[in-house]
Design an enzyme around this catalytic site. Structure first.
Site, PDB file in Angstrom:
ATOM      1  N   GLU A 150      43.293  49.213  39.710  1.00 48.80           N
ATOM      2  CA  GLU A 150      42.357  49.140  38.587  1.00 48.80           C
ATOM      3  C   GLU A 150      41.210  50.123  38.802  1.00 48.80           C
ATOM      4  O   GLU A 150      40.778  50.813  37.878  1.00 48.80           O
ATOM      5  CB  GLU A 150      41.817  47.713  38.475  1.00 48.80           C
ATOM      6  CG  GLU A 150      40.948  47.530  37.259  1.00 48.80           C
ATOM      7  CD  GLU A 150      40.448  46.103  37.096  1.00 48.80           C
ATOM      8  OE1 GLU A 150      40.365  45.369  38.098  1.00 48.80           O
ATOM      9  OE2 GLU A 150      40.125  45.738  35.962  1.00 48.80           O
ATOM     10  N   GLU A 196      27.041  47.901  43.020  1.00 43.21           N
ATOM     11  CA  GLU A 196      26.430  47.361  44.243  1.00 43.21           C
ATOM     12  C   GLU A 196      27.517  46.858  45.191  1.00 43.21           C
ATOM     13  O   GLU A 196      27.498  47.108  46.395  1.00 43.21           O
ATOM     14  CB  GLU A 196      25.469  46.204  43.916  1.00 43.21           C
ATOM     15  CG  GLU A 196      24.199  46.599  43.179  1.00 43.21           C
ATOM     16  CD  GLU A 196      24.415  46.823  41.680  1.00 43.21           C
ATOM     17  OE1 GLU A 196      25.528  46.555  41.174  1.00 43.21           O
ATOM     18  OE2 GLU A 196      23.464  47.278  41.017  1.00 43.21           O
TER      19      GLU A 196
HETATM   20  C1  LIG Z   1      33.325  45.098  29.660  1.00 41.61           C
HETATM   21  C2  LIG Z   1      33.803  44.151  30.722  1.00 41.61           C
HETATM   22  C3  LIG Z   1      35.149  43.824  30.780  1.00 41.61           C
HETATM   23  C4  LIG Z   1      35.612  42.929  31.745  1.00 41.61           C
HETATM   24  N1  LIG Z   1      36.947  42.609  31.759  1.00 41.61           N
HETATM   25  C5  LIG Z   1      37.394  41.682  32.646  1.00 41.61           C
HETATM   26  C6  LIG Z   1      38.761  41.249  32.605  1.00 41.61           C
HETATM   27  O1  LIG Z   1      39.556  41.712  31.778  1.00 41.61           O
HETATM   28  N2  LIG Z   1      39.160  40.302  33.478  1.00 41.61           N
HETATM   29  C7  LIG Z   1      38.314  39.759  34.417  1.00 41.61           C
HETATM   30  O2  LIG Z   1      38.753  38.928  35.182  1.00 41.61           O
HETATM   31  N3  LIG Z   1      37.005  40.145  34.475  1.00 41.61           N
HETATM   32  C8  LIG Z   1      36.535  41.088  33.612  1.00 41.61           C
HETATM   33  N4  LIG Z   1      35.207  41.475  33.649  1.00 41.61           N
HETATM   34  C9  LIG Z   1      34.305  40.808  34.589  1.00 41.61           C
HETATM   35  C10 LIG Z   1      33.839  41.688  35.747  1.00 41.61           C
HETATM   36  O3  LIG Z   1      34.856  41.852  36.685  1.00 41.61           O
HETATM   37  C11 LIG Z   1      32.599  41.005  36.341  1.00 41.61           C
HETATM   38  O4  LIG Z   1      31.582  41.062  35.358  1.00 41.61           O
HETATM   39  C12 LIG Z   1      32.124  41.684  37.604  1.00 41.61           C
HETATM   40  O5  LIG Z   1      33.025  41.478  38.659  1.00 41.61           O
HETATM   41  C13 LIG Z   1      30.729  41.171  38.034  1.00 41.61           C
HETATM   42  O6  LIG Z   1      30.708  39.794  38.105  1.00 41.61           O
HETATM   43  P1  LIG Z   1      29.604  38.925  37.338  1.00 41.61           P
HETATM   44  O7  LIG Z   1      29.551  39.396  35.912  1.00 41.61           O
HETATM   45  O8  LIG Z   1      29.910  37.504  37.587  1.00 41.61           O
HETATM   46  O9  LIG Z   1      28.218  39.323  38.001  1.00 41.61           O
HETATM   47  P2  LIG Z   1      27.616  38.752  39.350  1.00 41.61           P
HETATM   48  O10 LIG Z   1      28.677  38.718  40.392  1.00 41.61           O
HETATM   49  O11 LIG Z   1      26.909  37.477  39.044  1.00 41.61           O
HETATM   50  O12 LIG Z   1      26.571  39.869  39.731  1.00 41.61           O
HETATM   51  C14 LIG Z   1      25.274  39.964  39.115  1.00 41.61           C
HETATM   52  C15 LIG Z   1      24.536  41.121  39.783  1.00 41.61           C
HETATM   53  O13 LIG Z   1      24.369  40.867  41.185  1.00 41.61           O
HETATM   54  C16 LIG Z   1      24.894  41.946  41.953  1.00 41.61           C
HETATM   55  N5  LIG Z   1      25.533  41.443  43.166  1.00 41.61           N
HETATM   56  C17 LIG Z   1      26.396  40.395  43.238  1.00 41.61           C
HETATM   57  N6  LIG Z   1      26.801  40.229  44.516  1.00 41.61           N
HETATM   58  C18 LIG Z   1      26.166  41.169  45.263  1.00 41.61           C
HETATM   59  C19 LIG Z   1      26.158  41.504  46.651  1.00 41.61           C
HETATM   60  N7  LIG Z   1      26.903  40.831  47.532  1.00 41.61           N
HETATM   61  N8  LIG Z   1      25.392  42.547  47.059  1.00 41.61           N
HETATM   62  C20 LIG Z   1      24.638  43.258  46.163  1.00 41.61           C
HETATM   63  N9  LIG Z   1      24.589  42.975  44.835  1.00 41.61           N
HETATM   64  C21 LIG Z   1      25.349  41.955  44.392  1.00 41.61           C
HETATM   65  C22 LIG Z   1      25.922  42.609  41.065  1.00 41.61           C
HETATM   66  O14 LIG Z   1      26.120  43.962  41.396  1.00 41.61           O
HETATM   67  C23 LIG Z   1      25.268  42.462  39.689  1.00 41.61           C
HETATM   68  O15 LIG Z   1      24.330  43.484  39.487  1.00 41.61           O
HETATM   69  C24 LIG Z   1      34.718  42.381  32.708  1.00 41.61           C
HETATM   70  C25 LIG Z   1      33.353  42.717  32.656  1.00 41.61           C
HETATM   71  C26 LIG Z   1      32.900  43.591  31.687  1.00 41.61           C
HETATM   72  C27 LIG Z   1      31.449  43.932  31.672  1.00 41.61           C
END
Ligand SMILES: Cc1cc2nc3c(=O)[nH]c(=O)nc-3n(C[C@H](O)[C@H](O)[C@H](O)COP(=O)(O)OP(=O)(O)OC[C@H]3O[C@@H](n4cnc5c(N)ncnc54)[C@H](O)[C@@H]3O)c2cc1C
Length: 387
Positions: free
Chosen positions: A245, A371
Site C-alpha cells: 500500500e 509521524e
Molecule cells: C482519506 C483516508 C482514507 C482512509 N482509508 C482507510 C481504509 O480504506 N481502510 C482503513 O482501514 N483505514 C483507512 N484510513 C485510516 C488511516 O489508516 C488512519 O487514519 C491512520 O492510520 C491514522 O490513524 P488515526 O486516524 O486513528 O489517528 P491516530 O492514530 O489517532 O493519530 C493521531 C495523530 O497522532 C500521531 N501519532 C499517533 N501515534 C504516534 C506515535 N507513536 N508517535 C508520533 N505520533 C503519533 C499521528 O501521526 C497523528 O498525527 C484512511 C484515512 C484517511 C484520512
C-alpha cells in the site's frame, strides 16, 4: 487472454507507443485528472475496457490474467497513466488482495477470488482502522469467534475508503484476546459486504466528497474458509500488505499532476519572472524526478520477488509531503481563485485549486501517518535507540 503479447519482449519505445495510443483513444476525457477518489459507477466502463484488453492487472502473473510486466515496463505503464490523467479505479482487489492471496491464500481462495476481482465482479475495501486503532493498529478490537464452521464477527471499522462501492471487505479481526502480544491474536478475514449484520455508513469529508465510511459488524457470520493464512497470523500478512500500500501511495503520479497544474497556472500568470517562485518550483520539480527514481527502485525490488523493507516509509513520506508542498504553492499561485471550490478559469487554465489542496491533505495520514513512518525509519532503518 492467452493471445496476449509478451509485453516484456517488446522494446520500451514500442510498448510506450502502444500504451499511449490505448489511453489516448479509450480513456474517457471527462475522467482525466480527477481531484477526488473515483467512484466505481463512473469507473466501471473503463474497467470493462481494460478487462477486455487484458490490462486490469499490470503486475499480476499471466497465469492469473495479469500482464506480468517487468519493472521498466511497469514504470512506462504508470507514466502513461499519469500523462493521460487516468484515475485510480477502486483497485484494492488488484493491488492488495490479489498479491496476498497469491502468497497466502488457499487454491480455492485463489480460484474463487482472483478471477472475480480481475473482472470487476468483486470490488474490495480495506477494514483495518477502528475508532481507537489507527496508528496503533494492533490495538484493534473487532472480534471474530469460531462457531461451528463459521467465524462470528462483532465490532466497528472506520475510514474504510469506498466501502459503499465495495462488494467485499478484507479485514483484520481479533481472534485471540489472551495472546501475550496484541499483534499475535489477529487474523485476516474476507467478507461479502452484503452479509447480514454488516452496515455501511458513508462519512463526508471537508471537500464535500463521500470518500470513506464507517462499517459496523453485528453478529456477522462468515465461513471459516474466508480466513486468509493461519488463525492468529494476520498481522504478518497485514504488514506485507501495508508495504504494498505504501508503494502504491508512494507513486509520484498525483503530485506530478498537481505540479503540471502549477506549471500551467504559473506560466499563464507570468509567475516564473519571480526568481524566488521559480527557485521553489524547480526544487519541487526536481523532487518529483527523484521520487520517480526512488519509486522505480522499489517497483524493481517487488518485481524481483523481494519483500519490501521498512525503508518504503521514506517513499511514502516524501511523496505525500511533496504533494502537499505543491498544492500549498498552487494555492498561493491561484490567489483569490484558490479560495473557492469548483472548476475555474484561471488566466486561461482550467483548475480547481482548493479541491486539489484538500485532496493532498490526508496523504500524510492514510496508509500510516508521517509521524509513524518517521518512527519506523528511526527504529528499523536508522536503528536509533527507542526512548
Ligand atoms: C482519506 C483516508 C482514507 C482512509 N482509508 C482507510 C481504509 O480504506 N481502510 C482503513 O482501514 N483505514 C483507512 N484510513 C485510516 C488511516 O489508516 C488512519 O487514519 C491512520 O492510520 C491514522 O490513524 P488515526 O486516524 O486513528 O489517528 P491516530 O492514530 O489517532 O493519530 C493521531 C495523530 O497522532 C500521531 N501519532 C499517533 N501515534 C504516534 C506515535 N507513536 N508517535 C508520533 N505520533 C503519533 C499521528 O501521526 C497523528 O498525527 C484512511 C484515512 C484517511 C484520512
Amino acid at each position: 487472454m492467452n493471445a496476449m503479447p509478451d509485453y516484456n519482449a517488446m522494446s520500451d519505445e514500442v510498448f510506450r507507443r502502444e500504451v499511449d495510443a490505448f489511453f489516448a483513444a479509450e480513456y474517457p476525457p471527462h475522467l482525466r485528472y480527477l481531484l477526488r477518489r473515483a467512484r466505481w459507477a463512473e469507473m466501471k466502463p473503463w474497467w470493462d475496457t481494460l478487462y477486455a484488453k487484458g490490462w486490469v492487472a499490470p503486475g499480476w502473473p499471466r497465469e492469473w490474467g495479469g500482464m506480468e510486466l517487468g519493472a521498466a515496463k511497469m514504470l512506462i505503464y504508470m507514466e502513461e497513466m499519469e500523462r493521460h490523467g487516468v484515475a485510480r479505479a477502486p483497485e484494492q482487489g488488484i493491488t492488495q488482495v490479489g498479491p496476498i492471496l497469491m502468497r497466502y491464500g488457499t487454491q480455492e481462495q485463489k480460484e474463487h477470488y482472483l478471477p472475480r476481482s480481475l473482472s470487476g465482479e468483486y470490488i474490495w475495501c480495506q477494514g483495518y482502522s477502528e475508532p481507537n486503532a489507527g496508528s496503533d493498529l494492533a490495538s484493534l478490537q473487532t472480534s471474530a469467534v469460531i462457531d461451528g464452521g463459521d467465524l462470528v464477527i462483532n465490532g466497528q471499522k472506520i475510514w474504510t475508503s469506498l466501502a459503499h462501492d465495495a462488494t467485499h471487505i478484507y479485514m483484520l479481526v481479533r481472534t485471540d484476546k489472551t495472546a501475550k502480544k496484541k499483534q499475535l491474536g489477529i487474523s485476516l478475514v474476507l467478507a461479502d459486504v452484503k452479509t447480514p449484520g454488516i452496515t455501511v455508513r458513508p462519512i463526508r469529508n471537508i471537500a464535500g466528497h463521500e470518500e470513506f465510511c464507517e462499517v459496523f459488524f453485528d453478529n456477522v457470520r462468515v465461513p471459516y474458509a474466508n480466513l486468509v493464512g493461519r488463525l492468529n497470523e494476520g498481522w504478518t500478512i497485514a504488514k506485507a500488505l501495508l508495504s504494498y500500500e505504501r508503494l502504491t501511495i508512494g507513486s509520484p503520479r498525483r503530485p506530478a499532476y498537481a505540479l503540471r497544474r502549477l506549471e500551467l497556472i504559473a506560466r499563464a500568470k507570468g509567475l516564473f519572472a519571480d526568481s524566488g517562485f521559480a527557485d521553489r518550483y524547480n526544487v519541487l520539480a526536481l523532487d518529483i524526478q527523484d521520487l520517480g527514481s526512488l519509486f522505480g527502485r522499489f517497483v524493481e525490488q517487488v518485481k524481483r520477488g523481494e519483500p519490501l523493507g521498512e525503508d518504503i516509509s521514506m517513499l511514502k513520506i516524501w511523496t505525500t509531503e511533496t504533494w502537499q508542498r505543491i498544492t500549498d504553492m498552487l494555492l498561493e499561485a491561484g490567489a483569490e481563485d484558490g479560495a473557492l471550490q469548483g472548476m475555474r478559469d484561471i488566466d486561461g487554465v482550467e483548475a480547481d485549486i482548493l479541491t486539489s489542496f484538500y485532496y493532498a491533505r490526508p496523504g500524510t495520514i492514510y496508509g500510516g501517518s508521517s509521524e509513524v513512518q518517521r518512527n519506523i525509519l528511526a527504529r528499523y532503518v536508522l536503528q536509533l535507540p527507542t526512548a
